[in-house]
Enzyme design. Structure first.
Site, mmCIF file in Angstrom:
data_model
loop_
_atom_site.group_PDB
_atom_site.id
_atom_site.type_symbol
_atom_site.label_atom_id
_atom_site.label_comp_id
_atom_site.label_asym_id
_atom_site.label_seq_id
_atom_site.Cartn_x
_atom_site.Cartn_y
_atom_site.Cartn_z
ATOM 1 N N THR A 65 0.827 -1.214 0.000
ATOM 2 C CA THR A 65 0.000 0.000 0.000
ATOM 3 C C THR A 65 0.858 1.260 0.000
ATOM 4 O O THR A 65 0.324 2.366 -0.064
ATOM 5 C CB THR A 65 -0.962 0.006 1.205
ATOM 6 O OG1 THR A 65 -0.259 -0.469 2.366
ATOM 7 C CG2 THR A 65 -2.167 -0.869 0.955
ATOM 8 N N SER A 66 2.175 1.087 0.099
ATOM 9 C CA SER A 66 3.078 2.215 -0.131
ATOM 10 C C SER A 66 4.409 1.630 -0.567
ATOM 11 O O SER A 66 4.766 0.513 -0.181
ATOM 12 C CB SER A 66 3.238 3.062 1.130
ATOM 13 O OG SER A 66 3.888 4.280 0.787
ATOM 14 N N SER A 67 5.139 2.401 -1.391
ATOM 15 C CA SER A 67 6.396 1.864 -1.911
ATOM 16 C C SER A 67 7.255 2.988 -2.436
ATOM 17 O O SER A 67 6.790 4.113 -2.613
ATOM 18 C CB SER A 67 6.113 0.878 -3.050
ATOM 19 O OG SER A 67 5.506 1.562 -4.124
#
Ligand SMILES: C[S@@+](CC[C@H](N)C(=O)[O-])C[C@H]1O[C@@H](n2cnc3c(N)ncnc32)[C@H](O)[C@@H]1O
Length: 388
Positions: free
Chosen positions: A97-99
């Site tokens: 969900t984040s990167s």
């Protein structure tokens, strides 16, 4: 550890592959901004069985950490909207969900943004803050505003940007609304995908300014839209290529799985399919299907008896197409007010008749009321999505 050699090597690779343009003003930024600073507390590396191996900065030798940071890969930094690598002890499952997006994609998009040194930029989807750091280096921290929806992600990015020497405007909020307080901007860039370009971004961009964002709602089959804002508040441009990003959180499709036969119990029509539905596993047909039925999702599901079934479901239009294959080919059963597969096949027919043009042939016009996409001048290759 000084990672200047790794940064120079990354810049050299990006130049050699043509991602960095000749004499690009982004090259000094790539050589200067330490990606490893933005990956703290750690990352999840892909492991066997679709699982993730947590790797933290603190528990990894500096050389190994630098090697991970300068791989040209996307590095997941959060799973399932909360989990970070320092909180996981062993292999885990989860959805990123984040990167930190792969430098090839980030730098390629920055090149496409056609930025001048005095431009102001609004970025949607701060994530780790690495792309914001590249922009701060080139444009100055006062010219960069970046919006992140997840408060913990935003706080980590803010700290990393500070550590890299940039006190920029890291805003915690829903980027789909832009950030009106600092508008107008010369450029808007989204590093999360959106179903369509929110009109607020067009409104917050100066005439002549550019909005660059990945559009579409499937995990693939999405396109990079580049539009220029006109004096009258409309925007026009085209899809400049394939692009894939995690979706803006409110817009992420919840994947359908399991036995979906109950949802397709009441069928209006049944006929042989002209095109195999598996065509939608390909990028351009998938993009065309999304233009034709923007609310639909393409589902590979397993029935209770173990057979693999394919479906198109459009929850907004309460319509479906269910596909089964036997020795004579594919059969499609359709139900609901919109015959989804009739519409998609009509599009695919027209596209093939036009010589199967590439995604970069698609043009786009955005107004406050509607998004219109088209290829050439055929009516069957024109899609108007009116906003409710
Ligand atoms: C692929 S990451 C961004 C990569 C980042 N630019 C980088 O270089 O590290 C996408 C980010 O978009 C954020 N995001 C998702 N929906 C958002 C929204 N509605 N508004 C702002 N940010 C959003 C996610 O939380 C995630 O951190």
């Amino acid at each position: 550890m000084d990672t200047a050699p790794e940064r120079r090597a990354l810049a050299a690779r990006l130049s050699a592959s043509g991602v960095l343009r000749r004499d690009s003003p982004w090259r000094p930024a790539v050589e200067a901004v330490p990606r490893e600073l933005f990956l703290r507390p750690g990352v999840f590396l892909p492991a066997d069985g679709g699982r993730w191996q947590p790797v933290t900065a603190l528990s990894t030798p500096a050389e190994e950490w630098a090697r991970i940071a300068y791989r040209d890969e996307s590095l997941a930094t959060q799973l399932d909207g909360h989990l970070t690598a320092d909180e996981a002890e062993t292999l885990v499952t989860g959805v990123p969900t984040s990167s930190s997006t792969t430098p090839t994609t980030v730098v390629g998009m920055l090149e496409q943004l056609d930025v001048a040194d005095d431009h102001t930029v609004l970025e949607i989807g701060t994530g780790t803050g690495y792309s914001s750091g590249l922009m701060c280096y080139r444009l100055g921290e006062d010219n960069v505003t970046t919006v992140e929806v997840d408060p913990r992600v935003a706080a980590r990015a803010d700290a990393a940007l500070e550590a890299a020497g940039h006190s920029t405007w890291t805003v915690t909020g829903d980027g789909l609304l832009g950030h009106p307080a600092r508008a107008p901007y010369d450029r808007v860039i989204a590093t999360c995908a959106v179903r369509r370009i929110p009109y607020t971004w067009v409104r917050q961009t100066r005439p002549g300014g550019i909005v660059l964002a990945t559009v579409g709602s499937w995990p693939y089959g999405t396109g990079l839209a580049k539009v220029t804002v006109n004096d009258d508040g409309t925007a026009e441009g085209r899809i400049i290529g394939r692009s894939s990003f995690m979706h803006a959180r409110a817009q992420a499709l919840v994947p359908l799985a399991g036995d979906l036969s109950a949802r397709t119990a009441y069928v209006d029509t049944e006929r042989p399919a002209k095109f195999p539905p598996a065509l939608l596993d390909e990028w351009m047909p998938a993009f065309l299907a999304q233009l034709t039925a923007p609310g639909a999702q393409f589902v590979h599901a397993m029935a209770d008896d173990g057979t693999q079934n394919l479906y198109l479901f459009d929850a907004e239009r309460e319509s479906f197409a269910a596909f089964t294959e036997d020795t004579s080919g594919w059969t499609v059963r359709q139900g609901g007010p919109m015959a989804l597969w009739d519409a998609v096949e009509e599009t695919l027919d027209a596209w093939q008749d036009a010589g199967s043009p590439d995604i970069a042939s698609i043009r786009l016009h955005v107004t406050e009321q509607a998004h219109t996409y088209w290829i050439g001048d055929q009516q069957a290759l024109r899609w108007e999505h009116r906003l409710a």
